[in-house]
Design a protein around this motif. Structure first.
Motif, mmCIF file in Angstrom:
data_model
loop_
_atom_site.group_PDB
_atom_site.id
_atom_site.type_symbol
_atom_site.label_atom_id
_atom_site.label_comp_id
_atom_site.label_asym_id
_atom_site.label_seq_id
_atom_site.Cartn_x
_atom_site.Cartn_y
_atom_site.Cartn_z
ATOM 1 N N ARG B 163 0.783 -0.771 -0.037
ATOM 2 C CA ARG B 163 -0.122 -0.324 0.407
ATOM 3 C C ARG B 163 0.879 1.119 -0.287
ATOM 4 O O ARG B 163 0.547 2.074 -0.471
ATOM 5 C CB ARG B 163 -1.459 0.137 1.673
ATOM 6 N N GLY B 168 -0.682 -0.852 -3.933
ATOM 7 C CA GLY B 168 -2.091 -1.317 -2.977
ATOM 8 C C GLY B 168 -2.650 -2.972 -4.121
ATOM 9 O O GLY B 168 -4.056 -3.022 -4.451
ATOM 10 N N LEU B 170 -1.438 -6.204 -3.049
ATOM 11 C CA LEU B 170 -1.721 -7.038 -2.449
ATOM 12 C C LEU B 170 -2.895 -6.475 -1.419
ATOM 13 O O LEU B 170 -2.748 -5.754 -0.898
ATOM 14 C CB LEU B 170 -0.945 -7.418 -1.754
ATOM 15 N N GLY B 171 -3.348 -7.643 -1.306
ATOM 16 C CA GLY B 171 -4.578 -7.313 0.047
ATOM 17 C C GLY B 171 -5.345 -8.667 0.240
ATOM 18 O O GLY B 171 -5.008 -9.943 0.284
ATOM 19 N N PHE B 172 -5.585 -8.328 1.872
ATOM 20 C CA PHE B 172 -6.575 -9.951 2.733
ATOM 21 C C PHE B 172 -8.154 -10.281 1.836
ATOM 22 O O PHE B 172 -8.804 -9.214 1.194
ATOM 23 C CB PHE B 172 -6.806 -9.324 3.875
ATOM 24 N N ALA B 173 -7.968 -11.428 1.468
ATOM 25 C CA ALA B 173 -9.297 -12.238 0.811
ATOM 26 C C ALA B 173 -9.892 -12.902 2.171
ATOM 27 O O ALA B 173 -9.606 -13.891 2.609
ATOM 28 C CB ALA B 173 -9.333 -12.181 -0.428
ATOM 29 N N GLY B 174 -10.868 -13.445 1.536
ATOM 30 C CA GLY B 174 -11.595 -14.493 1.989
ATOM 31 C C GLY B 174 -11.830 -14.058 4.339
ATOM 32 O O GLY B 174 -11.291 -13.033 3.832
ATOM 33 N N ARG B 180 -7.236 -15.025 3.128
ATOM 34 C CA ARG B 180 -5.191 -15.565 2.622
ATOM 35 C C ARG B 180 -5.344 -13.749 2.085
ATOM 36 O O ARG B 180 -5.281 -13.356 1.683
ATOM 37 C CB ARG B 180 -4.584 -16.244 1.312
ATOM 38 N N THR B 182 -3.929 -11.684 -1.323
ATOM 39 C CA THR B 182 -3.556 -12.146 -2.265
ATOM 40 C C THR B 182 -4.166 -10.401 -2.800
ATOM 41 O O THR B 182 -3.876 -9.745 -3.099
ATOM 42 C CB THR B 182 -4.961 -13.759 -3.102
ATOM 43 N N THR B 183 -4.202 -11.297 -4.688
ATOM 44 C CA THR B 183 -4.502 -9.782 -4.650
ATOM 45 C C THR B 183 -5.923 -9.758 -6.010
ATOM 46 O O THR B 183 -6.792 -10.496 -5.631
ATOM 47 C CB THR B 183 -3.777 -9.947 -6.954
ATOM 48 N N PHE B 184 -6.183 -8.828 -6.238
ATOM 49 C CA PHE B 184 -7.584 -8.554 -7.151
ATOM 50 C C PHE B 184 -8.423 -10.019 -7.850
ATOM 51 O O PHE B 184 -7.566 -9.808 -9.239
ATOM 52 C CB PHE B 184 -7.862 -6.959 -7.781
ATOM 53 N N GLY B 186 -8.105 -12.713 -6.781
ATOM 54 C CA GLY B 186 -7.195 -13.970 -7.426
ATOM 55 C C GLY B 186 -6.101 -13.817 -8.988
ATOM 56 O O GLY B 186 -5.357 -15.048 -8.492
#
Lengths: 169, 223
Positions: B163, B168, B170-174, B180, B182-184, B186
């Protein structure tokens, strides 16, 4: 699951219509996403990009929120919605086996839709008819005491119906 | 306004900036407290890793040092049976979903998990819990970094670094076990528009994000 060009255009246009109703604060993210899903039935990637641009955040931030909450769908709903009950009673009666059968036969995972957009699969909590466990609800119709063979049978009958419908057109 | 505060940590008197968090006060004075997710540059700590518990005299329960501001006359103990138990359990929970492959891991010897295990005499082995190997595919698409989600401890250092420096991506998903980094959508790093700055690999305290062809510039050990 690949979106068609038509789906991409529609989702962008519909999202752009929704966005001006909100002042564009970060806190508007979830209400906007709910509105998008209300309109489209799901929250596709192009819509998330539009929302991110409008709120001045990264698409990844939107994706984080969409994947965090169960209420948001990432793929379009199918013509037939298959809800496999994973409540306590259904779980005890092998609900996971039934869910696995649907997954295997439809070749999709929970929350996804078949490439022909005929079926989408969801797991649900108790639907309130535990005596009939394990149950699967398809478009509001409860199918009791489902077995893997019954899954095949249901899909076969749907296949016949789809063929008939196809014949009419 | 910005005065100084004197407190006691493990029997030592320490003077630090007012408003400093306990964790940094201790670390800056050579007192070790296990930690993974703490980030000095962030105003509000995540307090997610649950490793930095300490006892403060007069408090009924241990508190996380990363979120606790120092106070004058505070008496802190970094070790107690309760604290070690809490940190030990949190550590084992982290290990239970971390692919242990130290011998072949790029972060071997610079890994924050190894450091915590060494400092607190924790075993680098899961004994009480079932292990969860999610067997996720390794992302080798970027020319700069390799991402092995199976080794990720979800500390969020890479997300924050990305970020600040990398746009930005990378980020969290799920949520829950599914959570995990991951990226936009996945997508692979290469497809997600990663600028290749390598800030994530430098920030990763374990071997999840590693710089290619270069050994990690001991990312975790120094923090």
């Amino acid at each position: 699951m690949e979106l068609t060009d038509q789906e991409i255009t529609t989702s962008r246009e519909e999202t752009k219509k929704i966005l001006p109703q909100y002042p564009g604060r970060r806190g508007d993210l979830i209400p906007i996403l709910q509105k998008v899903q209300e309109k489209l039935g799901y929250v596709p990637a192009p819509a998330m990009e539009e929302v991110a641009a409008y709120l001045g955040i990264t698409p990844m931030d939107v994706y984080s929120v969409v994947t965090f909450y169960n209420q948001f769908r990432l793929s379009p709903p199918g013509k037939r919605q298959i809800n496999v009950c994973m409540g306590t009673a259904c779980h005890m009666r092998g609900g996971n086996i039934i869910l696995d059968s649907w997954k295997r036969r439809l070749k999709i995972d929970v929350g996804q839709v078949t490439p022909d957009r005929e079926f989408s699969l969801e797991r649900v909590a108790c639907v309130g008819c535990c005596t009939m466990a394990p149950v699967t609800v398809i478009d509001g119709e409860v199918h009791p005491k489902v077995t893997p063979t019954r899954v095949d049978g249901l899909l076969f009958s749907f296949g016949m119906k789809i063929e008939k419908e196809g014949g009419k057109h | 306004m910005s005065g100084e505060v004197t407190l006691t940590i493990d029997g030592r008197e320490i003077t630090v900036r007012e408003g400093e968090k306990l964790l940094w006060a201790a670390l800056d004075n050579g007192i070790y407290i296990p930690h993974l997710c703490a980030d000095r540059k962030e105003e509000k700590p995540d307090a997610a890793c649950r490793l930095c518990f300490v006892e403060i005299e007069g408090r009924p329960q241990p508190v996380t040092a990363c979120s606790e501001p120092v106070a004058a006359g505070m008496v802190v103990n970094t070790r107690s049976e309760r604290v070690d138990r809490l940190a030990g359990t949190a550590f084992e929970l982290l290990l239970s979903s971390h692919r242990l492959d130290c011998g072949k891991c790029a972060a071997n010897r610079s890994c924050a998990l190894q450091k915590i295990a060494r400092e607190r005499k924790f075993k680098l082995k899961v004994t009480r819990l079932r292990t969860l190997d999610r067997n996720l595919p390794v992302d080798d698409s970027s020319p700069v970094v390799t991402y092995d989600p199976n080794k990720c401890v979800l500390c969020g250092h890479c997300v924050r670094a990305c970020r600040r420096q990398g746009g930005g991506v990378l980020g969290f998903a799920g949520r829950g076990f599914e959570r995990r980094v991951t990226t936009f959508g996945g997508a692979s790093l290469a497809a997600a528009g990663c600028s290749g700055c390598g800030a994530c690999a430098a920030a990763c305290p374990v071997g999840a994000l590693t710089a290619k062809n270069v050994r990690l510039p001991n990312a975790g050990a120094k923090r």
